[in-house]
Design a protein around this motif. Structure first.
Motif, PDB file in Angstrom:
ATOM      1  N   SER A  50       0.801  -1.214   0.000  1.00  0.00           N
ATOM      2  CA  SER A  50       0.000   0.000   0.000  1.00  0.00           C
ATOM      3  C   SER A  50       0.838   1.270   0.000  1.00  0.00           C
ATOM      4  CB  SER A  50      -0.954   0.009   1.208  1.00  0.00           C
ATOM      5  OG  SER A  50      -0.202   0.014   2.409  1.00  0.00           O
ATOM      6  N   SER A  51       2.035   1.232   0.542  1.00  0.00           N
ATOM      7  CA  SER A  51       2.863   2.429   0.558  1.00  0.00           C
ATOM      8  C   SER A  51       4.319   2.055   0.323  1.00  0.00           C
ATOM      9  CB  SER A  51       2.711   3.173   1.885  1.00  0.00           C
ATOM     10  OG  SER A  51       3.095   2.344   2.965  1.00  0.00           O
ATOM     11  N   VAL A  52       5.068   3.018  -0.221  1.00  0.00           N
ATOM     12  CA  VAL A  52       6.497   2.815  -0.458  1.00  0.00           C
ATOM     13  C   VAL A  52       7.263   3.865   0.339  1.00  0.00           C
ATOM     14  CG1 VAL A  52       6.100   1.884  -2.772  1.00  0.00           C
ATOM     15  CG2 VAL A  52       6.575   4.323  -2.498  1.00  0.00           C
ATOM     16  N   ASN A  53       8.543   3.613   0.554  1.00  0.00           N
ATOM     17  CA  ASN A  53       9.397   4.560   1.279  1.00  0.00           C
ATOM     18  C   ASN A  53       9.923   5.613   0.305  1.00  0.00           C
ATOM     19  OD1 ASN A  53       9.192   3.291   3.830  1.00  0.00           O
ATOM     20  ND2 ASN A  53      10.684   1.743   3.183  1.00  0.00           N
ATOM     21  N   LEU A  54       9.408   6.818   0.429  1.00  0.00           N
ATOM     22  CA  LEU A  54       9.737   7.892  -0.501  1.00  0.00           C
ATOM     23  C   LEU A  54      11.097   8.506  -0.187  1.00  0.00           C
ATOM     24  CD1 LEU A  54       6.286   9.748  -0.565  1.00  0.00           C
ATOM     25  CD2 LEU A  54       7.129   8.012  -2.173  1.00  0.00           C
ATOM     26  N   MET A  55      11.786   8.932  -1.224  1.00  0.00           N
ATOM     27  CA  MET A  55      13.022   9.688  -1.061  1.00  0.00           C
ATOM     28  C   MET A  55      12.669  11.164  -0.877  1.00  0.00           C
ATOM     29  SD  MET A  55      15.330   7.386  -1.142  1.00  0.00           S
ATOM     30  CE  MET A  55      16.842   8.352  -1.299  1.00  0.00           C
ATOM     31  N   TYR A  56      13.460  11.850  -0.058  1.00  0.00           N
ATOM     32  CA  TYR A  56      13.145  13.245   0.238  1.00  0.00           C
ATOM     33  C   TYR A  56      14.423  13.980   0.605  1.00  0.00           C
ATOM     34  CZ  TYR A  56      13.673  11.693   5.069  1.00  0.00           C
ATOM     35  OH  TYR A  56      14.184  11.158   6.216  1.00  0.00           O
ATOM     36  N   ASP A  57      14.372  15.311   0.517  1.00  0.00           N
ATOM     37  CA  ASP A  57      15.462  16.167   0.977  1.00  0.00           C
ATOM     38  C   ASP A  57      14.912  17.097   2.044  1.00  0.00           C
ATOM     39  OD1 ASP A  57      17.421  15.143  -0.751  1.00  0.00           O
ATOM     40  OD2 ASP A  57      16.731  16.427  -2.384  1.00  0.00           O
ATOM     41  N   VAL A  58      15.721  17.365   3.054  1.00  0.00           N
ATOM     42  CA  VAL A  58      15.323  18.239   4.149  1.00  0.00           C
ATOM     43  C   VAL A  58      16.196  19.488   4.139  1.00  0.00           C
ATOM     44  CG1 VAL A  58      15.060  18.496   6.651  1.00  0.00           C
ATOM     45  CG2 VAL A  58      14.616  16.288   5.574  1.00  0.00           C
ATOM     46  N   PHE A  59      15.545  20.644   4.213  1.00  0.00           N
ATOM     47  CA  PHE A  59      16.240  21.916   4.365  1.00  0.00           C
ATOM     48  C   PHE A  59      15.839  22.437   5.744  1.00  0.00           C
ATOM     49  CE2 PHE A  59      15.611  20.953  -0.023  1.00  0.00           C
ATOM     50  CZ  PHE A  59      16.785  21.320  -0.647  1.00  0.00           C
ATOM     51  N   ASP A  60      16.791  22.368   6.674  1.00  0.00           N
ATOM     52  CA  ASP A  60      16.441  22.562   8.082  1.00  0.00           C
ATOM     53  C   ASP A  60      16.443  24.030   8.471  1.00  0.00           C
ATOM     54  OD1 ASP A  60      15.491  21.298  10.275  1.00  0.00           O
ATOM     55  OD2 ASP A  60      17.258  20.046  10.582  1.00  0.00           O
ATOM     56  N   GLY A  61      15.312  24.495   8.973  1.00  0.00           N
ATOM     57  CA  GLY A  61      15.207  25.854   9.497  1.00  0.00           C
ATOM     58  C   GLY A  61      15.375  25.868  10.996  1.00  0.00           C
TER      59      GLY A  61
ATOM     60  N   LYS B  94      11.920  15.954  -6.624  1.00  0.00           N
ATOM     61  CA  LYS B  94      12.113  16.817  -5.459  1.00  0.00           C
ATOM     62  C   LYS B  94      13.057  17.978  -5.749  1.00  0.00           C
ATOM     63  CE  LYS B  94      15.227  13.314  -3.390  1.00  0.00           C
ATOM     64  NZ  LYS B  94      16.440  13.636  -4.093  1.00  0.00           N
ATOM     65  N   SER B  95      13.960  17.810  -6.697  1.00  0.00           N
ATOM     66  CA  SER B  95      14.918  18.877  -7.007  1.00  0.00           C
ATOM     67  C   SER B  95      14.247  20.082  -7.667  1.00  0.00           C
ATOM     68  CB  SER B  95      16.039  18.352  -7.910  1.00  0.00           C
ATOM     69  OG  SER B  95      15.516  17.915  -9.144  1.00  0.00           O
ATOM     70  N   ASN B  96      13.030  19.913  -8.201  1.00  0.00           N
ATOM     71  CA  ASN B  96      12.315  21.032  -8.822  1.00  0.00           C
ATOM     72  C   ASN B  96      12.134  22.193  -7.850  1.00  0.00           C
ATOM     73  OD1 ASN B  96       9.995  18.876 -10.647  1.00  0.00           O
ATOM     74  ND2 ASN B  96      12.087  19.471 -11.127  1.00  0.00           N
ATOM     75  N   PHE B  97      12.079  21.887  -6.546  1.00  0.00           N
ATOM     76  CA  PHE B  97      11.787  22.918  -5.550  1.00  0.00           C
ATOM     77  C   PHE B  97      12.977  23.238  -4.643  1.00  0.00           C
ATOM     78  CE2 PHE B  97       7.463  21.398  -6.540  1.00  0.00           C
ATOM     79  CZ  PHE B  97       6.852  22.616  -6.791  1.00  0.00           C
ATOM     80  N   HIS B  98      14.169  22.800  -5.012  1.00  0.00           N
ATOM     81  CA  HIS B  98      15.314  23.019  -4.132  1.00  0.00           C
ATOM     82  C   HIS B  98      15.610  24.506  -3.909  1.00  0.00           C
ATOM     83  CE1 HIS B  98      17.403  18.808  -4.260  1.00  0.00           C
ATOM     84  NE2 HIS B  98      16.262  18.815  -3.588  1.00  0.00           N
ATOM     85  N   SER B  99      15.670  25.296  -4.966  1.00  0.00           N
ATOM     86  CA  SER B  99      15.992  26.722  -4.791  1.00  0.00           C
ATOM     87  C   SER B  99      14.869  27.435  -4.044  1.00  0.00           C
ATOM     88  CB  SER B  99      16.252  27.385  -6.154  1.00  0.00           C
ATOM     89  OG  SER B  99      15.107  27.297  -6.980  1.00  0.00           O
ATOM     90  N   ILE B 100      13.627  27.051  -4.320  1.00  0.00           N
ATOM     91  CA  ILE B 100      12.480  27.616  -3.600  1.00  0.00           C
ATOM     92  C   ILE B 100      12.587  27.264  -2.112  1.00  0.00           C
ATOM     93  CG2 ILE B 100       9.967  27.535  -3.342  1.00  0.00           C
ATOM     94  CD1 ILE B 100      10.692  28.839  -5.955  1.00  0.00           C
TER      95      ILE B 100
ATOM     96  N   VAL C  85      11.867  22.726   5.620  1.00  0.00           N
ATOM     97  CA  VAL C  85      11.209  22.461   4.336  1.00  0.00           C
ATOM     98  C   VAL C  85      11.633  21.086   3.833  1.00  0.00           C
ATOM     99  CG1 VAL C  85      10.824  23.244   1.966  1.00  0.00           C
ATOM    100  CG2 VAL C  85      11.194  24.932   3.785  1.00  0.00           C
ATOM    101  N   LEU C  86      10.662  20.296   3.397  1.00  0.00           N
ATOM    102  CA  LEU C  86      10.932  18.993   2.785  1.00  0.00           C
ATOM    103  C   LEU C  86      10.497  19.033   1.326  1.00  0.00           C
ATOM    104  CD1 LEU C  86      10.544  18.216   5.927  1.00  0.00           C
ATOM    105  CD2 LEU C  86      10.004  15.943   5.049  1.00  0.00           C
ATOM    106  N   THR C  87      11.325  18.471   0.460  1.00  0.00           N
ATOM    107  CA  THR C  87      10.911  18.228  -0.926  1.00  0.00           C
ATOM    108  C   THR C  87      10.935  16.715  -1.136  1.00  0.00           C
ATOM    109  OG1 THR C  87      13.145  18.379  -1.870  1.00  0.00           O
ATOM    110  CG2 THR C  87      11.901  20.435  -1.643  1.00  0.00           C
ATOM    111  N   VAL C  88       9.903  16.183  -1.775  1.00  0.00           N
ATOM    112  CA  VAL C  88       9.675  14.737  -1.789  1.00  0.00           C
ATOM    113  C   VAL C  88       9.551  14.225  -3.223  1.00  0.00           C
ATOM    114  CG1 VAL C  88       8.149  12.893  -0.969  1.00  0.00           C
ATOM    115  CG2 VAL C  88       8.430  14.970   0.410  1.00  0.00           C
TER     116      VAL C  88
END
Length: 307
Positions: free
Chosen positions: A42-53, A70-76, A88-91
């Motif tokens: 039912s679910s998979v383990n998604l890859m993500y990046d964390v930008f820690d505030g 997820k890289s589409n939103f890295h600069s944002i 901020v997390l991008t997934v």
């Protein structure tokens, strides 16, 4: 081979070599195994990046669109961390980026994946920001798991059918037909791929976007997105599940003024499902608002967070 051995081989079960099960424990083990194997697909383990505030405010979670990552939103994300102090997390969605491939690609499945990820990260509540396909995933989560969503931002998509507005079927066909020589420099491979895409994908910006998915594996060039799953589920991706629930939390629908993905025809359905929704448009922006007008996009997000 026993069924238990098969499960170990498939990675669905881990055992310690010293572990022994006595007859009285076997039924409990089998019951637990049934739950584990039933829930695994039912679910998979998604890859993500964390930008820690540094701040303690609710984290922002970005969900990309079809063929995105997820890289589409890295600069944002980096800019929002600096300006808001929030984490901020991008997934990467399933079948996209570096997340696992699976035959299923529905909004219910993608929502389940994200719920699973938030649970793993001990995030009880977030601000969900989803673009296009990611926007529909975000809406699905808000409508089915409203307690997880403090605020919702839906970027250039609505809870309506969008099949007639897209050329995605042609993009998929062009990507499936692509043939590139092995063991050549990446720059050469990219040029060859773009030349082959040009016949069906007329817009330069769209070709460049699709080419972000071109990867090298063992000397061979391939697409990192699961084209078979996307093709099989394209009608579902262009549509949206039927809901009788509502999400009453603060909601922003942010459209590109030069895009047709949020039209006045969609307003009644938006208001039905999201009674607190505000609908705004960014001038001179296409479907990829965050790429066309990043500063305006960031300003709109920050204004919404402060409202």
């Amino acid at each position: 081979m026993s069924s238990l051995c098969r499960l170990v081989q498939r990675g669905l079960l881990s055992v310690r070599p010293s572990c022994r099960l006595f007859p009285g424990q076997l039924d409990v083990f089998r019951a637990a195994l049934t739950v584990r194997t039933a829930s695994s697909p039912s679910s998979v383990n998604l890859m993500y990046d964390v930008f820690d505030g540094k701040g303690e405010s609710t984290p922002l979670v970005f969900l990309h669109g079809l063929f995105g990552s997820k890289s589409n939103f890295h600069s944002i994300a980096k800019s929002l961390v600096q300006r808001t102090g929030r984490k901020v997390l991008t997934v990467d969605a399933r079948n996209h980026g570096n997340s696992p491939h699976t035959p299923e690609l529905t909004y219910e499945a993608m929502a389940s994946d994200l719920k699973h990820l938030l649970g793993q990260l001990h995030i009880d509540k977030c601000v969900l920001i989803g673009h296009s396909m990611g926007g529909k995933t975000a809406m699905t989560i808000a409508l089915t798991q409203p307690s997880l969503v403090e605020r919702l931002v839906v970027v250039d998509i609505s809870p309506a059918q969008s099949t007639t507005r897209t050329n995605f079927r042609y993009y998929i066909q062009a990507m499936q037909e692509m043939k590139i020589s092995s063991d050549i420099p990446r720059s050469t491979a990219r040029r060859m791929a773009e030349d082959q895409l040009r016949a069906r994908v007329k817009e330069h910006s769209v070709r460049q976007f699709l080419l972000t998915n071109l990867v090298e594996q063992n000397g061979h060039y391939t697409w990192r997105v699961n084209l078979e799953a996307i093709a099989a589920h394209l009608e579902e991706i262009m549509s949206f599940p039927s809901f009788n629930t509502v999400y009453n939390g603060p909601t922003l629908f942010l459209g590109g003024a030069s895009s047709a993905y949020i039209s006045s025809d969609d307003y009644p359905e938006i208001q039905r499902l999201f009674p607190s929704a505000d609908i705004q448009y960014i001038p001179d922006a296409s479907h990829w608002i965050h790429a066309d007008k990043p500063l305006d996009f960031i300003s709109s997000i920050i204004s919404f967070l402060q409202s």
